[in-house]
Design an enzyme around this catalytic site. Structure first.
Site, PDB file in Angstrom:
ATOM      1  N   ARG A 184      11.890   3.044   2.193  1.00 50.70           N
ATOM      2  CA  ARG A 184      11.204   2.031   3.012  1.00 50.70           C
ATOM      3  C   ARG A 184      10.293   0.996   2.516  1.00 50.70           C
ATOM      4  NH1 ARG A 184       8.087   4.609   8.753  1.00 50.70           N
ATOM      5  NH2 ARG A 184       8.850   3.037  10.037  1.00 50.70           N
TER       6      ARG A 184
ATOM      7  N   ARG B 209      -9.093  -2.725 -20.093  1.00 49.57           N
ATOM      8  CA  ARG B 209     -10.092  -2.153 -20.473  1.00 49.57           C
ATOM      9  C   ARG B 209     -10.003  -1.437 -21.717  1.00 49.57           C
ATOM     10  NH1 ARG B 209     -13.612   1.113 -16.926  1.00 49.57           N
ATOM     11  NH2 ARG B 209     -15.221   0.524 -18.070  1.00 49.57           N
TER      12      ARG B 209
ATOM     13  N   ARG C 186       0.886  -1.397  -0.096  1.00 48.86           N
ATOM     14  CA  ARG C 186      -0.017   0.046  -0.126  1.00 48.86           C
ATOM     15  C   ARG C 186       0.744   1.158  -0.193  1.00 48.86           C
ATOM     16  NH1 ARG C 186      -3.462  -2.674   4.824  1.00 48.86           N
ATOM     17  NH2 ARG C 186      -1.550  -3.728   4.816  1.00 48.86           N
TER      18      ARG C 186
ATOM     19  N   ARG D 105       8.927  -9.897  -0.466  1.00 51.72           N
ATOM     20  CA  ARG D 105       8.924 -10.840  -1.866  1.00 51.72           C
ATOM     21  C   ARG D 105       9.951 -11.582  -2.256  1.00 51.72           C
ATOM     22  NH1 ARG D 105       3.409 -11.665  -1.869  1.00 51.72           N
ATOM     23  NH2 ARG D 105       2.542  -9.629  -1.522  1.00 51.72           N
TER      24      ARG D 105
ATOM     25  N   ARG E 112     -11.805  -9.777 -21.563  1.00 50.01           N
ATOM     26  CA  ARG E 112     -10.563  -9.853 -20.759  1.00 50.01           C
ATOM     27  C   ARG E 112     -10.743 -10.984 -19.556  1.00 50.01           C
ATOM     28  NH1 ARG E 112      -9.386  -5.022 -16.349  1.00 50.01           N
ATOM     29  NH2 ARG E 112     -11.817  -4.841 -15.637  1.00 50.01           N
TER      30      ARG E 112
ATOM     31  N   LEU F 134      -1.169  -0.870 -17.148  1.00 55.71           N
ATOM     32  CA  LEU F 134      -1.626  -1.120 -18.456  1.00 55.71           C
ATOM     33  C   LEU F 134      -3.134  -1.491 -18.123  1.00 55.71           C
ATOM     34  CD1 LEU F 134      -0.248  -3.071 -21.431  1.00 55.71           C
ATOM     35  CD2 LEU F 134      -2.677  -3.438 -20.562  1.00 55.71           C
TER      36      LEU F 134
HETATM   37  C1  LIG Z   1       4.755 -15.253   0.999  1.00 55.32           C
HETATM   38  C2  LIG Z   1       3.379 -14.750   1.018  1.00 55.32           C
HETATM   39  C3  LIG Z   1       2.140 -15.158   1.045  1.00 55.32           C
HETATM   40  C4  LIG Z   1       0.996 -14.308   0.989  1.00 55.32           C
HETATM   41  N1  LIG Z   1      -0.292 -14.938   0.941  1.00 55.32           N
HETATM   42  C5  LIG Z   1      -1.343 -14.518   1.098  1.00 55.32           C
HETATM   43  C6  LIG Z   1      -2.624 -14.724   1.078  1.00 55.32           C
HETATM   44  O1  LIG Z   1      -2.728 -15.948   0.926  1.00 55.32           O
HETATM   45  N2  LIG Z   1      -3.844 -14.163   0.879  1.00 55.32           N
HETATM   46  C7  LIG Z   1      -3.861 -12.722   1.061  1.00 55.32           C
HETATM   47  O2  LIG Z   1      -4.743 -12.195   0.961  1.00 55.32           O
HETATM   48  N3  LIG Z   1      -2.481 -12.168   1.021  1.00 55.32           N
HETATM   49  C8  LIG Z   1      -1.435 -12.836   1.075  1.00 55.32           C
HETATM   50  N4  LIG Z   1      -0.224 -12.326   1.213  1.00 55.32           N
HETATM   51  C9  LIG Z   1       0.077 -10.663   1.105  1.00 55.32           C
HETATM   52  C10 LIG Z   1       0.240 -10.235   2.411  1.00 55.32           C
HETATM   53  O3  LIG Z   1      -0.806 -10.537   3.096  1.00 55.32           O
HETATM   54  C11 LIG Z   1       0.144  -8.547   2.420  1.00 55.32           C
HETATM   55  O4  LIG Z   1      -1.061  -8.200   1.929  1.00 55.32           O
HETATM   56  C12 LIG Z   1       1.511  -8.047   1.462  1.00 55.32           C
HETATM   57  O5  LIG Z   1       2.544  -8.684   1.352  1.00 55.32           O
HETATM   58  C13 LIG Z   1       1.585  -6.855   1.688  1.00 55.32           C
HETATM   59  O6  LIG Z   1       2.369  -6.415   2.822  1.00 55.32           O
HETATM   60  P1  LIG Z   1       2.005  -5.865   4.131  1.00 55.32           P
HETATM   61  O7  LIG Z   1       0.528  -6.204   4.568  1.00 55.32           O
HETATM   62  O8  LIG Z   1       3.121  -6.015   5.232  1.00 55.32           O
HETATM   63  O9  LIG Z   1       1.543  -4.235   3.652  1.00 55.32           O
HETATM   64  P2  LIG Z   1       2.151  -2.999   2.853  1.00 55.32           P
HETATM   65  O10 LIG Z   1       0.953  -2.373   1.979  1.00 55.32           O
HETATM   66  O11 LIG Z   1       3.282  -3.415   2.160  1.00 55.32           O
HETATM   67  O12 LIG Z   1       2.509  -2.052   4.090  1.00 55.32           O
HETATM   68  C14 LIG Z   1       3.849  -2.204   4.755  1.00 55.32           C
HETATM   69  C15 LIG Z   1       3.514  -2.022   6.323  1.00 55.32           C
HETATM   70  O13 LIG Z   1       3.012  -1.012   6.630  1.00 55.32           O
HETATM   71  C16 LIG Z   1       2.060  -0.956   7.719  1.00 55.32           C
HETATM   72  N5  LIG Z   1       0.361  -0.878   7.233  1.00 55.32           N
HETATM   73  C17 LIG Z   1      -0.063  -0.611   5.983  1.00 55.32           C
HETATM   74  N6  LIG Z   1      -1.005  -0.499   5.748  1.00 55.32           N
HETATM   75  C18 LIG Z   1      -1.620  -0.598   7.077  1.00 55.32           C
HETATM   76  C19 LIG Z   1      -2.684  -0.626   7.814  1.00 55.32           C
HETATM   77  N7  LIG Z   1      -3.939  -0.316   7.067  1.00 55.32           N
HETATM   78  N8  LIG Z   1      -2.718  -0.589   9.177  1.00 55.32           N
HETATM   79  C20 LIG Z   1      -1.877  -0.890   9.980  1.00 55.32           C
HETATM   80  N9  LIG Z   1      -0.535  -0.934   9.212  1.00 55.32           N
HETATM   81  C21 LIG Z   1      -0.473  -0.971   7.769  1.00 55.32           C
HETATM   82  C22 LIG Z   1       2.115  -2.530   8.247  1.00 55.32           C
HETATM   83  O14 LIG Z   1       3.170  -2.422   9.142  1.00 55.32           O
HETATM   84  C23 LIG Z   1       2.979  -3.009   6.849  1.00 55.32           C
HETATM   85  O15 LIG Z   1       3.596  -4.376   7.110  1.00 55.32           O
HETATM   86  C24 LIG Z   1       0.974 -13.005   0.967  1.00 55.32           C
HETATM   87  C25 LIG Z   1       2.307 -12.167   1.061  1.00 55.32           C
HETATM   88  C26 LIG Z   1       3.496 -13.121   1.018  1.00 55.32           C
HETATM   89  C27 LIG Z   1       4.763 -12.661   1.014  1.00 55.32           C
END
Ligand SMILES: Cc1cc2nc3c(=O)[nH]c(=O)nc-3n(C[C@H](O)[C@H](O)[C@H](O)COP(=O)(O)OP(=O)(O)OC[C@H]3O[C@@H](n4cnc5c(N)ncnc54)[C@H](O)[C@@H]3O)c2cc1C
Length: 259
Positions: free
Chosen positions: A200, A117, A107, A209, A182, A114
């Site tokens: 960060r 639609r 996020r 990832r 699509r 791209l």
């Molecule tokens: C190996 C792997 C498997 C996964 N499997 C699944 C799955 O099966 N299903 C699925 O839905 N997703 C899955 N994901 C996605 C995962 O749940 C996260 O959505 C994704 O990795 C984004 O990372 P993040 O949530 O740390 O947030 P990012 O959006 O990258 O944000 C970074 C950090 O900011 C903070 N942050 C951001 N937004 C908020 C908020 N709203 N509130 C509080 N803190 C916040 C948190 O500390 C977060 O770690 C997977 C990810 C990985 C790496």
């Protein structure tokens, strides 16, 4: 049918650091993102040194006078907000819609992708998943399925175009047909996306990832991205190591994770 075998990572933009003319301080780094992050961190305590040109709180902490030592300490104490000032923009090509579906979950990155639609996908290519060996029976199943979906896409596109021919707007006519057709394209369909992120956010992406549990295609992208970011700003990304696991998989590791 065009097959993409690896992601293409192009650095589109980096920052310029202008400095503050009224503050008599210079970083020993000529990398804008690194100088800017150091400046931002030093501003918190006004730790620019006694000659900076203002009163109070101006001491340099010994051992942290250079950019590398300064940013090492930032990573160590997890003062991560300082890293948010350093920004890079990339173009990712040759990546699948499956990959970008995972990418856009991050996020704090910003995206422009791209549009399926708006763009006619009749000649779209497909991204070969790294686990599939070319020439193997699995490859034949994958290739046949992609070819079939493309053929069905073209057929459905033509049928819906005919169905909506009364729509007066040509743009809407095309969109209505393409947005419907699509739905037949698989996750492997190739896409292109511009992504902007600060140090960060990029670090968090690399850690999630590039890990052993990450999906193979997005891990391959992370490794390429790390090579570019490390070349750009070694004081912000140089702590990452690429480690080869027993099964041959290359993963990203660091002792300064979760900053
Ligand atoms: C190996 C792997 C498997 C996964 N499997 C699944 C799955 O099966 N299903 C699925 O839905 N997703 C899955 N994901 C996605 C995962 O749940 C996260 O959505 C994704 O990795 C984004 O990372 P993040 O949530 O740390 O947030 P990012 O959006 O990258 O944000 C970074 C950090 O900011 C903070 N942050 C951001 N937004 C908020 C908020 N709203 N509130 C509080 N803190 C916040 C948190 O500390 C977060 O770690 C997977 C990810 C990985 C790496």
């Amino acid at each position: 049918m065009h097959i993409f075998r690896e992601p293409k990572v192009t650095l589109l933009a980096r920052q310029e650091y202008l400095g503050a003319p009224d503050i008599n301080w210079e970083s020993d780094s000529d990398v804008p993102g690194q100088s800017l992050a150091e400046f931002a961190g030093r501003l918190c305590y006004l730790s620019f040194g006694p000659d900076a040109g203002f009163e109070g709180g101006h001491k340099l902490i010994s051992g942290r006078t250079g950019n590398k030592q300064y940013l090492d300490n930032i990573l160590n104490v997890k003062h991560g907000s300082v890293l948010e000032h350093a920004v890079w923009t990339f173009l990712f090509e040759g990546v699948s819609r499956a990959l970008t579906h995972e990418l856009v979950r991050h996020r704090h990155l910003s995206y422009s992708q791209l549009s399926q639609r708006y763009v006619d996908e009749s000649d779209v290519g497909f991204v070969l998943p790294p686990e599939i060996e070319e020439g193997s029976p699995a490859f034949e199943v994958w290739r046949r399925s992609c070819e079939r979906s493309l053929e069905d896409y073209r057929t459905l596109l033509a049928q819906i175009e005919e169905q909506v021919e009364d729509e007066p707007s040509a743009t809407l006519r095309r969109k209505r047909a393409r947005q419907t057709a699509r739905s037949l394209l698989p996750n492997a369909a190739e896409t292109k996306i511009v992504v902007t992120g600060n140090a960060r956010a990029w670090r968090h992406f690399l850690e999630m990832r590039g890990s052993a549990s990450a999906e193979a295609e997005i891990r391959a992208l992370s490794l390429k991205l790390l090579a570019v970011l490390n070349g750009e700003a070694p004081h912000l990304f140089g702590d990452y190591r690429v480690v080869r696991q027993e099964n041959g998989t290359a993963v990203i590791e660091t002792e300064f994770g979760g900053v």
